[in-house]
Design a protein around this motif. Structure first.
Motif, short mmCIF file in Angstrom:
data_model
loop_
_atom_site.label_atom_id
_atom_site.label_comp_id
_atom_site.label_asym_id
_atom_site.label_seq_id
_atom_site.Cartn_x
_atom_site.Cartn_y
_atom_site.Cartn_z
N HIS A 24 14.36 -28.37 13.04
CA HIS A 24 14.53 -29.80 12.82
C HIS A 24 13.74 -30.28 11.60
N ALA A 25 12.60 -29.68 11.36
CA ALA A 25 11.82 -30.05 10.18
C ALA A 25 12.57 -29.68 8.90
N GLN A 26 13.23 -28.54 8.90
CA GLN A 26 14.02 -28.15 7.73
C GLN A 26 15.20 -29.08 7.51
N ILE A 27 15.84 -29.49 8.60
CA ILE A 27 16.95 -30.44 8.48
C ILE A 27 16.45 -31.78 7.94
N ARG A 28 15.28 -32.19 8.41
CA ARG A 28 14.72 -33.47 7.98
C ARG A 28 14.39 -33.46 6.49
N GLU A 29 13.97 -32.32 5.97
CA GLU A 29 13.63 -32.24 4.55
C GLU A 29 14.84 -32.38 3.64
N LYS A 30 16.04 -32.11 4.17
CA LYS A 30 17.25 -32.20 3.36
C LYS A 30 17.73 -33.63 3.16
N LEU A 31 17.19 -34.57 3.92
CA LEU A 31 17.60 -35.96 3.76
C LEU A 31 17.03 -36.52 2.46
N GLU A 32 17.90 -37.02 1.60
CA GLU A 32 17.47 -37.45 0.27
C GLU A 32 17.15 -38.94 0.20
N TYR A 33 17.99 -39.76 0.81
CA TYR A 33 17.87 -41.21 0.62
C TYR A 33 17.37 -41.85 1.92
N ASN A 34 16.06 -41.80 2.13
CA ASN A 34 15.47 -42.34 3.35
C ASN A 34 15.35 -43.86 3.26
N HIS A 35 15.75 -44.53 4.34
CA HIS A 35 15.65 -45.98 4.36
C HIS A 35 14.25 -46.41 4.80
N ARG A 36 13.94 -47.68 4.62
CA ARG A 36 12.64 -48.24 4.96
C ARG A 36 12.81 -49.37 5.98
N LEU A 37 13.84 -49.27 6.80
CA LEU A 37 14.09 -50.30 7.80
C LEU A 37 13.09 -50.19 8.94
N SER A 38 12.76 -51.31 9.51
CA SER A 38 11.95 -51.32 10.71
C SER A 38 12.88 -51.23 11.91
N ARG A 39 12.42 -51.67 13.06
CA ARG A 39 13.22 -51.58 14.27
C ARG A 39 14.44 -52.49 14.25
N LYS A 40 14.50 -53.42 13.30
CA LYS A 40 15.65 -54.33 13.27
C LYS A 40 16.93 -53.61 12.90
N GLY A 41 16.84 -52.51 12.14
CA GLY A 41 18.01 -51.74 11.80
C GLY A 41 18.92 -52.48 10.83
N TYR A 42 20.09 -51.88 10.59
CA TYR A 42 21.05 -52.48 9.67
C TYR A 42 21.61 -53.79 10.22
N ALA A 43 21.79 -53.86 11.54
CA ALA A 43 22.33 -55.09 12.13
C ALA A 43 21.37 -56.26 11.92
#
Length: 435
Positions: free
Chosen positions: A233-252
């Protein structure tokens, strides 16, 4: 002199005592009045949350309630290196339960929860998931159904869940239970793999965890199997390029916030994707994300000028980031399908009889094609056989003629191709032509 007006000249100490006593009484009276008015405000606020509201009243409610809600209780954390608030217990939700007040959870046009009631419900679900689901190394599907039913009933008693229903509550509980185990693993187990004393007791922040469950959970997290899964899972997590900075409110919640601050402006998912990666000052620290955000701005400008057209899933964000993954939509949050977001036509449901007829029709077509192919093959074979027989009969006939007729030439029997003479008038002009 009038003693009733000048008595304080002879008793200066008495007047100081009277002033002090008066100020104390005035302060107590003011606090009592403030408490009464505050309770009336809170009562009105809670009653407002139960009644349906429009967009404008929702803004007033959430703007005022943020300063009037009761503070969340906090507990002390045993780990000195970890600071911040303790475990949330949501006492105001319990208080409203006793008062039989149920805030209505609001949803946006895509069915995602928004607003303060939704945020409090999510916090309450987190409390239920931590306290009622045992800390075991199992999947959510292996948790007994009666525990899940208790979580749903507790959430339904505290909130008017609305269109989300039981499935959304239990899905949220599953995620929060998984996140809780991840938090325990990252903050209270993995940093102390060499300190058995730290791992011997559950964290003081979560005193409700039984020691037997804690010991079993620690043992499962220190096993070789979990180490392998954690590494993957750590290796999969490293492949994410565009990490968001949202809090618990999310996109909605971000979309709801932008709709309030940008009224009348259509907010597409490219804008949400870009704003979700900005810090509180509006900057994008990640250079890769900043480059994509700049490309999004350029594409949005070209679309507004009519130089680039968008249609369906081929919108600005797809042009900037590339095609979507099957079944997913970026920039809108989890649980939104491409058909739901892009309004793609739904496949029509077909009855069993229609499906049976269609299957028989396809089967009949396949059998017909097989029979036609077999018939063509048989016809070709018969044609070849006929040619062989005809050729054999011809050879036999020619051999007999050669025996009967001396100096017989078989080429005499070949058909002659007669050529018609050319029309002598073909190269001349027509006599009926005009001048």
């Amino acid at each position: 002199f009038d003693f009733s007006e000048q008595w304080f000249l002879f008793f200066p100490n008495l007047i100081k005592y009277k002033e002090k006593e008066s100020r104390f009484c005035l302060l107590k009276w003011f606090q009592h009045q403030s408490k009464d008015s505050g309770s009336k405000k809170n009562e009105g606020k809670e009653l407002k949350m139960v009644a349906p509201q429009d967009k404008s009243s929702k803004k007033m409610k959430f703007a005022s309630s943020s300063a009037e809600t009761e503070p969340t209780s906090q507990t002390t954390i045993s780990d000195d290196s970890k600071t911040g608030r303790g475990m949330s217990t949501m006492p105001r939700v319990v208080k409203r339960k006793l008062q039989k007040l149920r805030p209505i959870v609001e949803y946006n046009k895509r069915g995602k929860g928004i607003g303060q009631a939704h945020s409090e419900m999510q916090s309450h679900i987190g409390v239920l998931a931590r306290s009622r689901v045992p800390l075991v190394d199992k999947k959510w599907s292996q948790i007994p159904k009666d525990i899940k039913e208790q979580i749903w009933e507790a959430a339904d008693m505290a909130f008017v869940v609305g269109q989300g229903g039981k499935n959304s509550v239990l899905s949220s509980a599953a995620k929060k239970w998984k996140d809780f185990k991840s938090t325990l693993t990252r903050h209270y187990i993995l940093p102390y793999t060499n300190d058995k004393e730290k791992l011997s007791q559950p964290p003081e922040t979560y005193k409700f965890i039984e020691k037997a469950q804690w010991d079993a959970f620690v043992a499962s997290r220190l096993s070789k199997d979990f180490e392998s899964v954690h590494s993957q899972h750590a290796q999969i997590r490293e492949k994410l390029e565009y990490n968001h900075r949202l809090s618990r409110k999310g996109y909605a919640g971000l979309e709801d916030q932008l709709e309030e601050t940008m009224p009348g402006v259509e907010i597409d998912r490219s804008t949400l994707w870009k704003r979700a990666r900005q810090d509180k000052h509006g900057n994008i620290p990640d250079p890769k994300v900043a480059e994509k955000a700049k490309l999004i701005d350029e594409l949005q400008k070209q679309v507004s000028e009519g130089k680039v057209s968008v249609y369906g899933s081929n919108d600005v964000l797809t042009m900037a980031l590339g095609p979507e993954h099957p079944g997913r939509v970026r920039g809108v949050g989890a649980g939104i399908s491409p058909r739901q977001y892009f309004n793609l036509p739904k496949p029509q449901r077909v009855s069993f009889d229609d499906r049976l007829k269609e299957s028989l029709r396809v089967l009949l077509q396949e059998e017909t094609k097989k029979m036609e192919a077999k018939a063509r093959e048989e016809a070709l074979r018969m044609e070849a056989r006929t040619k062989q027989l005809v050729e054999a009969e011809r050879e036999h006939f020619l051999s007999q003629l050669s025996q009967l007729i001396p100096n017989f030439d078989p080429s005499m029997l070949k058909p002659r191709i007669s050529q018609s003479p050319k029309n002598p008038m073909s190269d001349k002009a027509s006599c009926s032509g005009g001048d």
